[in-house]
Design an enzyme around this catalytic site. Structure first.
Site, mmCIF file in Angstrom:
data_model
loop_
_atom_site.group_PDB
_atom_site.id
_atom_site.type_symbol
_atom_site.label_atom_id
_atom_site.label_comp_id
_atom_site.label_asym_id
_atom_site.label_seq_id
_atom_site.Cartn_x
_atom_site.Cartn_y
_atom_site.Cartn_z
ATOM 1 N N HIS A 25 3.902 16.240 79.136
ATOM 2 C CA HIS A 25 3.361 15.892 78.187
ATOM 3 C C HIS A 25 1.949 16.312 77.592
ATOM 4 C CE1 HIS A 25 2.193 12.422 75.373
ATOM 5 N NE2 HIS A 25 0.924 12.823 75.758
ATOM 6 N N GLU A 26 0.955 16.588 78.468
ATOM 7 C CA GLU A 26 -0.010 17.233 78.059
ATOM 8 C C GLU A 26 0.048 18.938 78.148
ATOM 9 O OE1 GLU A 26 -2.614 15.865 77.544
ATOM 10 O OE2 GLU A 26 -1.811 13.882 78.595
ATOM 11 N N HIS A 29 0.693 19.255 74.448
ATOM 12 C CA HIS A 29 -0.462 19.486 73.543
ATOM 13 C C HIS A 29 -0.876 20.679 73.570
ATOM 14 C CE1 HIS A 29 -0.251 15.080 72.598
ATOM 15 N NE2 HIS A 29 -0.546 14.720 73.736
#
Length: 377
Positions: A25-26, A29
């Site tokens: 997820h990170e 980003h």
């Protein structure tokens, strides 16, 4: 295969489930931020005090925190881990300011924020695609192979060989579509479009709620109509077909997650059914005892839920940021700082309240409250 997971095994399984998903997820980003020319000051797996860390040649500090319940990427110009802008970002030197997050056009900021949850969906698609490529695409036609006596299906007149083409207007392409359409719909009456002998007819019935207990003692309820599938088939598929099937499987789970959330919001489903990190940890240990394939499938399921939850329009979540960016794109100016501040306070309060509720539920699923009640009684 282990019979029951112990606490150390459960903790290890939970880390194996949550750790990669937080990273994925990170990293979504982070990598899109890099593509957009934004400098990342910190990339953290876990919160709180740093256990281990290092700084790369781009000046990004990579670290692992002691509380492994999430993570964050802090970009240049961010005040904190939830990407609220630093009040002093505009006073940065021109070269640094141009690579800060708040200085980017709204479409770039939206793309960076959306990348996290969509990477979770992509990760699930790739897991399903790998299984499809390795084992074939599982397919069971929506044809009834048997009807349980005295069931809702038997009373409604369904027969062996009937093909269920649609439920409440939604097309049924596989038998799993029938299970999903029925199991989580709280036993409400449904209309089935049934093909029999070349003719199509509509049959109405009310599924019945059954309570089931698994091998670990977990009790759950679901709705059934009392029909049995035929033998599943595994259809060999190439890379493209495997990815397409994985995307369909992921979308089905996203749609189901949205429907169940809607039931919570409208009060049709009790908040007692909500679970949080402790329940995920418990399930991680239990699923891990079933083998690697079951655990990896569970990781895909949790990844989809993580992506979906992060898209909810709550401040502090990615969906809340996207809501503000939509406002900015439409009005051609950011929302007033005071409105954003109050929204983040509300979002923080809502998330803390939700965490308290799910933790209470999780502890109940471990039997804590029943044990206390027996002691008091």
């Amino acid at each position: 295969m282990l019979e029951t997971p112990g606490i150390p095994f459960t903790i290890l399984a939970f880390i194996l489930v949550l750790g990669p998903l937080v990273f994925v997820h990170e990293y979504g980003h982070y990598i899109v931020g890099r593509w957009c020319g934004v400098k990342a000051d910190a990339f953290s797996i876990g919160f709180g005090r740093k256990l281990v860390g290092w700084t790369d040649k781009r000046g990004t500090e990579w670290k692992i925190g002691w509380l492994p319940l999430g993570g964050y990427v802090q970009f240049a110009g961010d005040r904190d881990a939830v990407s609220q802008p630093d009040a002093d970002w505009q006073s940065l030197p021109d070269a640094e300011r141009s690579h800060s997050f708040p200085a980017q056009p709204v479409w770039k900021r939206a793309l960076i924020v959306a990348a996290g949850p969509f990477t979770n969906f992509l990760f699930a698609i790739l897991i399903f695609a790998a299984f499809n490529l390795a084992y074939g695409v599982p397919t069971t036609p929506p044809v009834i192979a048997g009807v349980q006596p005295q069931s809702a299906a038997a009373e409604a007149g369904l027969r062996e060989g009937d093909r269920i083409a649609a439920i409440d207007g939604r097309a049924m392409e596989t038998f799993d579509d029938i299970r999903i359409a029925v199991a989580f719909d709280l036993g409400r009456p449904i209309d089935l479009s049934v093909e029999r002998g070349g003719e199509q007819r509509t049959i109405s019935l009310r599924p019945r709620i059954v309570s089931e207990t698994d091998r670990f003692g977990n009790t759950s309820e679901r709705a059934i109509i009392g029909i049995m599938p035929g033998a599943p088939t595994l259809t060999p598929a190439g890379p493209i077909a495997s990815v397409e099937a994985g995307a369909r499987q992921t979308w089905d789970m996203v749609r189901l997650t949205g429907e169940v959330l809607g039931q919570f919001v409208t009060g049709q489903r009790s908040v007692k059914d909500m679970g949080g990190p402790l329940r995920i940890a418990k399930q991680s240990g239990e699923v891990a005892t079933l083998g690697p394939v079951a655990l990896i499938s569970f990781i895909a399921f949790v990844s989809i839920n993580l992506g979906f939850i992060n898209l909810l329009p709550l401040p502090m979540l990615d969906g809340g940021h996207l809501l503000f960016y939509a406002y900015e794109a439409i009005r051609r100016r950011p929302a007033p700082p005071q409105a954003q501040e109050w929204a983040f306070r509300f979002g923080f309060a809502a998330i803390v309240t939700l965490m308290l509720v799910v933790t209470f539920n999780d502890l109940g699923s471990f039997g804590l409250w029943d044990g206390i009640a027996r002691l008091i009684g």
